[in-house]
Design a protein around this motif. Structure first.
Motif, PDB file in Angstrom:
ATOM      1  N   UNK A 404       0.773  -1.057  -0.073  1.00 39.55           N
ATOM      2  CA  UNK A 404       0.047  -0.134  -0.011  1.00 39.55           C
ATOM      3  C   UNK A 404       0.959   1.433   0.121  1.00 39.55           C
ATOM      4  N   UNK A 405       0.589   2.052  -0.903  1.00 35.33           N
ATOM      5  CA  UNK A 405       1.243   3.494  -0.859  1.00 35.33           C
ATOM      6  C   UNK A 405       0.708   4.486  -0.328  1.00 35.33           C
ATOM      7  N   UNK A 406      -0.456   4.148   0.202  1.00 33.90           N
ATOM      8  CA  UNK A 406      -1.347   5.456   0.873  1.00 33.90           C
ATOM      9  C   UNK A 406      -0.468   6.132   1.672  1.00 33.90           C
ATOM     10  N   UNK A 407      -0.262   7.524   1.321  1.00 35.65           N
ATOM     11  CA  UNK A 407       0.209   8.707   2.336  1.00 35.65           C
ATOM     12  C   UNK A 407       1.825   8.816   1.547  1.00 35.65           C
ATOM     13  N   UNK A 408       2.184   7.950   0.858  1.00 32.46           N
ATOM     14  CA  UNK A 408       3.550   7.914   0.257  1.00 32.46           C
ATOM     15  C   UNK A 408       3.897   9.290  -0.334  1.00 32.46           C
ATOM     16  N   UNK A 409       2.915   9.899  -1.125  1.00 34.51           N
ATOM     17  CA  UNK A 409       2.855  11.169  -1.763  1.00 34.51           C
ATOM     18  C   UNK A 409       2.912  12.445  -0.512  1.00 34.51           C
ATOM     19  N   UNK A 410       2.227  12.291   0.130  1.00 35.77           N
ATOM     20  CA  UNK A 410       2.142  13.202   1.593  1.00 35.77           C
ATOM     21  C   UNK A 410       3.534  13.197   2.190  1.00 35.77           C
ATOM     22  N   UNK A 411       3.924  11.954   2.577  1.00 38.34           N
ATOM     23  CA  UNK A 411       5.254  11.867   3.131  1.00 38.34           C
ATOM     24  C   UNK A 411       6.357  12.684   2.403  1.00 38.34           C
ATOM     25  N   UNK A 412       6.251  12.161   1.065  1.00 38.60           N
ATOM     26  CA  UNK A 412       7.711  12.527   0.215  1.00 38.60           C
ATOM     27  C   UNK A 412       7.855  14.190   0.490  1.00 38.60           C
ATOM     28  N   UNK A 413       6.636  14.855   0.261  1.00 38.74           N
ATOM     29  CA  UNK A 413       6.675  16.370   0.296  1.00 38.74           C
ATOM     30  C   UNK A 413       6.775  17.039   1.709  1.00 38.74           C
ATOM     31  N   UNK A 414       6.871  16.158   2.727  1.00 38.23           N
ATOM     32  CA  UNK A 414       6.716  16.815   4.099  1.00 38.23           C
ATOM     33  C   UNK A 414       8.195  17.147   4.345  1.00 38.23           C
ATOM     34  N   UNK A 415       8.054  17.855   5.437  1.00 41.00           N
ATOM     35  CA  UNK A 415       9.306  18.380   6.002  1.00 41.00           C
ATOM     36  C   UNK A 415      10.168  17.349   6.631  1.00 41.00           C
ATOM     37  N   UNK A 416       9.612  16.408   7.236  1.00 44.13           N
ATOM     38  CA  UNK A 416      10.350  15.317   7.766  1.00 44.13           C
ATOM     39  C   UNK A 416      11.134  14.292   6.662  1.00 44.13           C
ATOM     40  N   UNK A 417      10.517  14.377   5.465  1.00 40.45           N
ATOM     41  CA  UNK A 417      11.160  13.564   4.277  1.00 40.45           C
ATOM     42  C   UNK A 417      12.332  14.244   3.924  1.00 40.45           C
ATOM     43  N   UNK A 418      12.030  15.677   3.777  1.00 46.82           N
ATOM     44  CA  UNK A 418      13.433  16.519   3.302  1.00 46.82           C
ATOM     45  C   UNK A 418      14.547  16.686   4.246  1.00 46.82           C
ATOM     46  N   UNK A 419      14.205  16.321   5.624  1.00 52.05           N
ATOM     47  CA  UNK A 419      15.349  16.330   6.610  1.00 52.05           C
ATOM     48  C   UNK A 419      15.805  15.190   6.458  1.00 52.05           C
ATOM     49  N   UNK A 420      15.015  13.795   6.188  1.00 47.66           N
ATOM     50  CA  UNK A 420      15.778  12.578   6.152  1.00 47.66           C
ATOM     51  C   UNK A 420      16.519  12.293   4.765  1.00 47.66           C
ATOM     52  N   UNK A 421      15.816  12.905   3.712  1.00 51.69           N
ATOM     53  CA  UNK A 421      16.389  12.821   2.522  1.00 51.69           C
ATOM     54  C   UNK A 421      16.662  14.165   1.736  1.00 51.69           C
ATOM     55  N   UNK A 423      19.182  15.527  -0.234  1.00 53.53           N
ATOM     56  CA  UNK A 423      19.381  15.490  -1.486  1.00 53.53           C
ATOM     57  C   UNK A 423      18.800  14.487  -2.541  1.00 53.53           C
ATOM     58  N   UNK A 424      17.831  14.090  -2.039  1.00 53.54           N
ATOM     59  CA  UNK A 424      16.970  13.227  -2.901  1.00 53.54           C
ATOM     60  C   UNK A 424      15.690  13.937  -3.451  1.00 53.54           C
ATOM     61  N   UNK A 425      15.276  13.781  -4.820  1.00 56.63           N
ATOM     62  CA  UNK A 425      14.236  14.553  -5.196  1.00 56.63           C
ATOM     63  C   UNK A 425      12.912  13.970  -4.636  1.00 56.63           C
ATOM     64  N   UNK A 426      11.968  14.697  -4.596  1.00 60.16           N
ATOM     65  CA  UNK A 426      10.645  14.737  -3.985  1.00 60.16           C
ATOM     66  C   UNK A 426      10.127  13.222  -4.603  1.00 60.16           C
ATOM     67  N   UNK A 427      10.098  13.046  -5.926  1.00 54.80           N
ATOM     68  CA  UNK A 427       9.554  11.918  -6.451  1.00 54.80           C
ATOM     69  C   UNK A 427       9.845  10.738  -6.135  1.00 54.80           C
ATOM     70  N   UNK A 428      11.210  10.788  -5.880  1.00 57.34           N
ATOM     71  CA  UNK A 428      12.136   9.494  -5.560  1.00 57.34           C
ATOM     72  C   UNK A 428      11.712   9.045  -4.247  1.00 57.34           C
ATOM     73  N   UNK A 429      11.651   9.828  -3.433  1.00 58.40           N
ATOM     74  CA  UNK A 429      11.376   9.603  -1.744  1.00 58.40           C
ATOM     75  C   UNK A 429       9.953   8.576  -1.589  1.00 58.40           C
ATOM     76  N   UNK A 430       9.085   8.780  -2.493  1.00 57.02           N
ATOM     77  CA  UNK A 430       8.131   7.684  -2.369  1.00 57.02           C
ATOM     78  C   UNK A 430       8.510   6.250  -2.573  1.00 57.02           C
ATOM     79  N   UNK A 431       9.160   6.041  -3.594  1.00 53.50           N
ATOM     80  CA  UNK A 431       9.892   4.902  -3.742  1.00 53.50           C
ATOM     81  C   UNK A 431      10.540   4.325  -2.559  1.00 53.50           C
ATOM     82  N   UNK A 432      11.243   5.191  -1.990  1.00 50.27           N
ATOM     83  CA  UNK A 432      12.090   4.859  -0.750  1.00 50.27           C
ATOM     84  C   UNK A 432      11.015   4.339   0.344  1.00 50.27           C
ATOM     85  N   UNK A 433       9.758   5.067   0.463  1.00 46.65           N
ATOM     86  CA  UNK A 433       8.920   4.842   1.497  1.00 46.65           C
ATOM     87  C   UNK A 433       8.304   3.800   1.283  1.00 46.65           C
ATOM     88  N   UNK A 434       8.037   3.123  -0.111  1.00 43.36           N
ATOM     89  CA  UNK A 434       7.373   2.088  -0.287  1.00 43.36           C
ATOM     90  C   UNK A 434       8.253   0.816  -0.089  1.00 43.36           C
TER      91      UNK A 434
END
Length: 716
Positions: A404-421, A423-434
């Protein structure tokens, strides 16, 4: 009302359980801490019961506070009587209490208050007493004519008095309680289409009625949504004649000259005042109860999703499907570190299957990938078909599973995701989360607003404050049930640990970055703003696998270390020098001890000793390991491959009031209706199924045009 006695009755508890639990809550202990480490005091109440207990305690306390406030407000008006005080004191709900207070509540200007301003209250009293059996009503009413106040004739005086009587009847708490109960027991919800020619998801409610007493919560919420979207007109139909007859019997005392006017006032009181008010009450109560049910269903689903079995020790390729913008790929190692990222275009419009295959097969070989996690969103099944063909060409066996990728796009654009990654593009963060969701669902999903996890039912239509509170509690209970590795946990995961807020969680991570890994639990006390009270609440839920003290990697609380050491010593071992071989011997000896006798000797409760023994048998145990593992696939199934009576294995993705949705490997999940779950009668699907369950199902219906599949679990 005695709150303790009320809770004893409602929860079927003993007096000591209620007294101790209230004391523990008032001392500031968290629910996970009380449930895990204060079992003797609570009589082993679990976290679910404790949260219900906590909510009910707050409700009853608010009720008592409101009673005191109402008594004060009525007393200030000089209208408080012993009878009124008793009625307020014995009221069991806020609704009942507000009904009692209604006549004394300051109102906006109504027809009755205007009539009172005109001096017509004495006439209303004369009429309502019904003591005059002969004479002229107009003559009596003429005494209240006052042109300056706007009463120009007897008729106006009588009408004003009738307005006062109508409001007086409407404000009667006994009448309102009776009518409310009758409406619930005998009333019907009726819905009609706003535009019957328009085809919407609410078609079944275009000409619909059902008794209120039988209306399931999912229908209530569906009807409310249809009304909010202006697709449905909704009304409550009740036995009006029976209600008016009841009001007549309660208010007409004889054959006075005012009888006809009183009958008219009663009818007006119901139609203009009581009826609409009670209808609002009924609708609100239905919405509240349906909301509570939906929140509970959502909470259970979220908990089961969070507690899905992790797949540890593997390198995973996360595959976030898409069309035009390409499928995002992320490879992460066994501890979640990003090894590689890319974007491939095997789907429309590019259809670069050959190029995508070449690039991904090279990554599979380079990083020795055994597992591909495919998100279940847009282009998921096309991506699945591509992956299933591609892995046949890999040099070693590779499996895939749908995540389930529910919420992955929300996480990808979040402040938390930008702190964790960063140097990684927002669109790629969803694949990391999955990918990370497959490795450790709990650690990844706590980063996302629980409402976005995708296992709810009308979650956007319920009280959002209550939903947030309930889901936060669910996440807390899940995190603390599993336990958290103090040396690898993110701040978002740590913030759900008992006693730890976001600020302290960040301080723990900062301390770890500055000082290296924690070597023992006691070191937590060096963290900024983490004092003794916080340490008591959180220590037992934090694990340190690297610690020299094996207890630091268990759920044994530091307050029980001395008792645990004495237990180990009594069995011939030393906790400081025990090795793996001795640990295995210890486990065998623990199986043979008499828990009651040993607990008495150690001066500890049997529940606490039982937990200590369980932890020593499996130090570092992850309770999620007992949950079903995800279904791993190597080939794809299309709806055209299905035939009726085919038996398949699937994963339960969502459980709702009317059934469960099961992933059987095709584009859309199949539905097992509640009537097809069991041969026996079941009240709720959640009594039998939970999110993450692996089940065998039989195909009983296929609608290829709509892409819908009906499933059954009966006789499979």
């Amino acid at each position: 009302m005695n709150i303790e006695e009320q809770l004893i009755t409602e929860f079927n508890l003993k007096k000591f359980q209620v007294e101790n639990t209230i004391a523990l809550i008032d001392e500031g202990n968290t629910i996970p801490f009380i449930a895990r480490y204060r079992k003797e005091k609570t009589g082993q109440m679990n976290d679910i019961v404790l949260r219900d207990f906590y909510d009910r305690l707050n409700y009853l306390r608010n009720l008592e506070t409101r009673k005191e406030e109402i008594i004060r407000l009525i007393d200030e008006q000089g209208k408080l009587t012993d009878e009124l005080t008793t009625a307020i004191f014995i009221a069991k709900t806020l609704t009942e209490l507000e009904d009692i207070y209604r006549p004394y509540k300051q109102k906006k200007r109504t027809r009755a208050t205007i009539a009172k301003e005109k001096g017509l209250e004495p006439l209303a009293e004369i009429m309502f007493k019904q003591e005059i059996e002969n004479g002229s009503i107009e003559e009596i009413a003429s005494k209240y004519i006052d042109v300056e106040k706007g009463v120009e004739n007897s008729r106006q005086a009588i009408e004003g008095a009738m307005d006062i009587i109508a409001e007086q009847i409407s404000d009667n708490a006994e009448f309102r309680k009776y009518i409310r109960e009758l409406s619930f027991n005998k009333g019907t919800i009726v819905t009609k289409a706003v535009n019957k020619d328009e085809n919407t998801v609410y078609n079944m409610y275009y000409d619909f009625s059902e008794p209120i007493a039988k209306l399931p919560s999912h229908r209530i919420l569906a009807i409310n949504r249809g009304e909010a979207e202006k697709k449905l007109k909704v009304s409550v139909e009740v036995p009006v004649d029976e209600i008016v007859e009841y009001l007549n019997s309660k208010n007409i005392t004889g054959s006075s000259i005012f009888k006809e006017y009183l009958l008219e006032s009663i009818s007006d009181s119901y139609k203009r005042l009581i009826g609409p008010s009670i209808e609002r009450d009924v609708r609100n109560e239905l919405e509240d109860k349906a909301g509570e049910k939906a929140i509970k269903v959502f909470g259970v689903n979220v908990k089961n999703l969070l507690l899905q079995a992790p797949i540890k020790g593997i390198t995973v390729m996360g595959f976030d499907p898409a069309y035009r913008t390409g499928c995002k790929i992320a490879v992460i190692d066994e501890i979640g570190k990003v090894l590689a990222t890319t974007t491939v275009y095997p789907t429309e419009p590019q259809n670069d299957v050959e190029g995508a295959e070449k690039e991904l097969l090279a990554l599979i070989e380079k990083h020795n990938i055994d597992m591909i996690a495919i998100g279940n969103g847009t282009a998921s099944r096309e991506s699945e078909m591509f992956v299933s063909e591609m892995i046949k060409k890999a040099k070693h066996k590779v499996y895939y599973t749908i995540v389930s990728e529910a919420g992955a796009s929300v996480y990808s654009a979040s402040k938390l995701a930008s702190e964790e990654y960063p140097d990684i593009n927002v669109s790629i963060r969803g694949a990391i989360s999955i990918a990370r969701r497959l490795q450790d669902p709990l650690a990844e999903l706590v980063k996302i607003d629980p409402k976005s996890i995708g296992v709810g039912q009308y979650q956007h239509d319920v009280n959002q404050k209550k939903l947030d509170e309930a889901l936060t509690g669910v996440v807390e209970d899940s995190v603390n049930k599993v336990g958290v590795d103090l040396n690898t946990a993110t701040a978002s995961l740590l913030s759900y640990v008992s006693g730890i807020n976001k600020g302290i969680a960040q301080n723990i991570v900062k301390y770890r970055e500055e000082n290296g890994k924690f070597e023992e639990r006691k070191e937590l006390l060096k963290v900024s703003k983490l004092g003794n009270a916080c340490y008591t609440q959180c220590a037992g839920f934090l694990r340190i696998p690297e610690s020299k003290n094996i207890l630091d990697n268990t759920g044994v609380h530091p307050e029980s270390y001395e008792i645990t050491e004495r237990l180990i010593n009594s069995l011939g071992y030393n906790i400081k020098t025990i090795n793996k071989e001795q640990l295995e011997e210890l486990k065998e000896k623990l199986d043979k001890i008499n828990l009651v006798k040993t607990a008495e000797e150690l001066g500890v409760g049997v529940p606490t000793l039982t937990d200590i023994v369980q932890e020593l048998k499996k130090p570092g145990r992850d309770p999620r390991e007992e949950m079903p593992k995800p279904i791993l696939r190597s080939d794809v199934l299309k709806i055209d491959d299905l035939t009726e009576n085919m038996v398949l294995t699937g994963t339960v993705r969502n459980v709702i009031d009317f059934g469960a949705f099961v992933d059987i490997g095709i584009k859309n999940d199949g539905l097992v209706h509640i009537s097809e779950i069991s041969n026996s009668y079941i009240k709720n699907p959640s009594d039998v199924l939970q999110v993450g369950d692996i089940v065998k199902v039989k195909v009983i219906g296929i609608d290829r045009e709509k892409g819908k599949v009906s499933l059954s679990m009966k006789n499979v």
